[in-house]
Design a protein around this motif. Structure first.
Motif, short mmCIF file in Angstrom:
data_model
loop_
_atom_site.label_atom_id
_atom_site.label_comp_id
_atom_site.label_asym_id
_atom_site.label_seq_id
_atom_site.Cartn_x
_atom_site.Cartn_y
_atom_site.Cartn_z
N MET A 118 0.83 -1.21 0.00
CA MET A 118 0.00 0.00 0.00
C MET A 118 0.86 1.26 0.00
SD MET A 118 -3.15 -1.07 2.53
CE MET A 118 -3.87 0.56 2.47
N ARG A 119 1.94 1.24 0.77
CA ARG A 119 2.84 2.39 0.79
C ARG A 119 3.43 2.66 -0.59
NH1 ARG A 119 4.61 0.13 5.66
NH2 ARG A 119 6.47 -0.74 4.63
N ILE A 120 3.87 1.60 -1.24
CA ILE A 120 4.49 1.74 -2.56
C ILE A 120 3.48 2.23 -3.60
CG2 ILE A 120 5.53 0.42 -4.46
CD1 ILE A 120 6.79 -1.35 -2.20
N ALA A 121 2.26 1.71 -3.50
CA ALA A 121 1.21 2.10 -4.46
C ALA A 121 0.58 3.44 -4.11
CB ALA A 121 0.14 1.01 -4.52
N GLY A 122 0.91 3.98 -2.95
CA GLY A 122 0.36 5.27 -2.53
C GLY A 122 -1.12 5.19 -2.19
N VAL A 123 -1.51 4.09 -1.52
CA VAL A 123 -2.92 3.86 -1.19
C VAL A 123 -3.10 3.92 0.33
CG1 VAL A 123 -4.82 2.20 -1.31
CG2 VAL A 123 -3.23 2.41 -3.23
N ASP A 124 -4.14 4.60 0.76
CA ASP A 124 -4.44 4.70 2.20
C ASP A 124 -5.60 3.81 2.62
OD1 ASP A 124 -2.46 6.68 2.67
OD2 ASP A 124 -3.81 8.22 1.87
N ASP A 125 -6.55 3.60 1.73
CA ASP A 125 -7.77 2.86 2.05
C ASP A 125 -7.63 1.41 1.62
OD1 ASP A 125 -10.28 1.90 2.55
OD2 ASP A 125 -11.25 3.00 0.90
N PRO A 126 -7.53 0.45 2.55
CA PRO A 126 -7.38 -0.95 2.17
C PRO A 126 -8.53 -1.47 1.32
CG PRO A 126 -7.35 -0.70 4.57
CD PRO A 126 -7.52 0.66 4.00
N GLU A 127 -9.74 -0.95 1.56
CA GLU A 127 -10.91 -1.43 0.81
C GLU A 127 -10.85 -1.05 -0.66
OE1 GLU A 127 -13.49 -3.31 1.37
OE2 GLU A 127 -13.19 -3.74 3.49
N SER A 128 -9.93 -0.15 -1.02
CA SER A 128 -9.80 0.23 -2.43
C SER A 128 -8.85 -0.71 -3.17
CB SER A 128 -9.29 1.67 -2.55
OG SER A 128 -7.95 1.78 -2.09
N CYS A 129 -8.26 -1.66 -2.45
CA CYS A 129 -7.33 -2.62 -3.06
C CYS A 129 -8.05 -3.92 -3.40
CB CYS A 129 -6.18 -2.91 -2.12
SG CYS A 129 -5.18 -1.49 -1.68
N VAL A 130 -7.84 -4.42 -4.58
CA VAL A 130 -8.38 -5.72 -5.01
C VAL A 130 -7.19 -6.64 -5.25
CG1 VAL A 130 -9.74 -6.96 -6.71
CG2 VAL A 130 -10.38 -4.63 -6.06
N PHE A 131 -7.20 -7.78 -4.58
CA PHE A 131 -6.08 -8.72 -4.58
C PHE A 131 -6.51 -10.03 -5.22
CE2 PHE A 131 -3.71 -11.94 -1.88
CZ PHE A 131 -2.46 -11.72 -2.44
N LEU A 132 -5.79 -10.47 -6.24
CA LEU A 132 -6.05 -11.76 -6.88
C LEU A 132 -4.88 -12.68 -6.62
CD1 LEU A 132 -7.26 -9.36 -8.97
CD2 LEU A 132 -8.19 -11.43 -10.00
N ASP A 133 -5.15 -13.88 -6.08
CA ASP A 133 -4.06 -14.78 -5.69
C ASP A 133 -4.59 -16.21 -5.68
OD1 ASP A 133 -1.18 -14.17 -4.27
OD2 ASP A 133 -2.02 -16.08 -3.59
N ASP A 134 -3.66 -17.18 -5.78
CA ASP A 134 -4.07 -18.58 -5.79
C ASP A 134 -3.84 -19.28 -4.45
OD1 ASP A 134 -1.32 -18.70 -5.76
OD2 ASP A 134 -1.13 -20.03 -7.49
N SER A 135 -3.46 -18.51 -3.42
CA SER A 135 -3.20 -19.08 -2.10
C SER A 135 -4.29 -18.68 -1.11
CB SER A 135 -1.84 -18.60 -1.58
OG SER A 135 -1.72 -18.82 -0.19
N VAL A 136 -4.92 -19.67 -0.49
CA VAL A 136 -5.95 -19.39 0.51
C VAL A 136 -5.36 -18.62 1.68
CG1 VAL A 136 -7.45 -20.48 2.22
CG2 VAL A 136 -7.44 -21.33 -0.12
N THR A 137 -4.16 -18.98 2.11
CA THR A 137 -3.52 -18.29 3.23
C THR A 137 -3.30 -16.81 2.90
OG1 THR A 137 -2.37 -20.33 3.83
CG2 THR A 137 -1.56 -18.29 4.79
N ASN A 138 -2.83 -16.54 1.68
CA ASN A 138 -2.62 -15.15 1.26
C ASN A 138 -3.94 -14.38 1.20
OD1 ASN A 138 0.03 -15.94 0.97
ND2 ASN A 138 0.05 -15.83 -1.26
N ILE A 139 -4.98 -15.04 0.70
CA ILE A 139 -6.30 -14.41 0.61
C ILE A 139 -6.79 -14.03 2.00
CG2 ILE A 139 -8.73 -14.88 0.11
CD1 ILE A 139 -7.21 -14.31 -2.41
#
Length: 242
Positions: free
Chosen positions: A172-193
């Motif tokens: 988030m710091r690198i992307a310059g994002v403050d609101d976590p709900e504005s991030c969409v994460f796609l991944d194949d790991s249940v633990t990461n999700i």
């Protein structure tokens, strides 16, 4: 559909529905899955070889470290098997990622077209547990290396894994994002999700069969579950131009 009267209970209607639902590019899906499994298998083998031949650890220990710490590297460092210095870590990462990417990954025009259709006002990042150079090689092989705003790799996250909040906070710091709900994460790991959801990110599980176990996977922490990345527009249409 049948129980609530939305579809006529006759063979023709049911056949039409089933034919439409299963009209998938099966050969390309299988080929892509095979490519990913082959690469994951070679990557796992190289880490195993490093741990056995360089570290003198017993066979299977690399996988245990991965399951316990999120990555084998974190496990090697946490359990004192590797010196925590840039030179040692760089040697390990260079060895583990020395894979013949161009011969393993094919250009994916369907993926490229999907990404090109995304709303250009939405920044896109590759968030990877590997090193930048490896990610760049994979993106070039897929033919999508020009379609992302940046790569967030293991060094950017101070070697933190996507099992931990630290990695997501760094992203988030690198992307310059403050609101976590504005991030969409796609991944194949249940633990990461699960880790992404705990910090407030929206998340999509990609692939409903685990690459390392071959079993059906799923999690209530995922907002959506899809079989492949190409299905993203069907669950997140708001991110695409129509």
């Amino acid at each position: 559909l049948l129980a609530e009267g939305h579809m006529e209970e006759c063979d023709r209607s049911i056949d039409e529905y089933l034919a439409y639902a299963h009209d998938l590019p099966i050969p390309s899906m299988i080929r892509r899955d095979e490519e990913l499994r082959e690469m994951a298998g070679m990557f796992k083998d190289r880490i195993e070889r490093w741990c056995v031949e360089r570290m003198g650890l017993p066979e299977g220990e690399a996988y245990r470290l991965y399951k316990s710490h999120g990555t084998a590297l974190r496990g090697l460092l946490a359990e004192g098997h590797m010196e925590e210095c840039d030179r040692s870590i760089d040697e390990y990462l260079a060895y583990a990622h020395d894979l013949p990417i161009p011969s393993m990954i094919r250009r994916d025009e369907e993926l490229r077209e999907m990404i090109r259709r995304m709303d250009p006002s939405v920044p896109r990042y590759v968030f990877t547990a590997s090193v930048r150079h490896h990610a760049e090689r994979c993106l070039r092989a897929l033919g999508v290396d020009d379609l992302f705003d940046g790569i967030i790799d293991v060094w950017d996250c101070n070697l933190a894994t996507k099992h931990s909040a630290e990695a997501f906070e760094a992203a988030m710091r690198i992307a310059g994002v403050d609101d976590p709900e504005s991030c969409v994460f796609l991944d194949d790991s249940v633990t990461n999700i699960c880790a992404a959801r705990e910090i407030g990110w929206r998340s999509v599980l990609v692939g409903r069969v685990g690459w390392d176990c071959g079993k059906v996977i799923g999690t209530e922490h995922a907002e959506h579950e899809i079989d492949r990345i190409h299905d993203m527009p069907s669950v997140l249409p708001e991110l695409f131009n129509h």
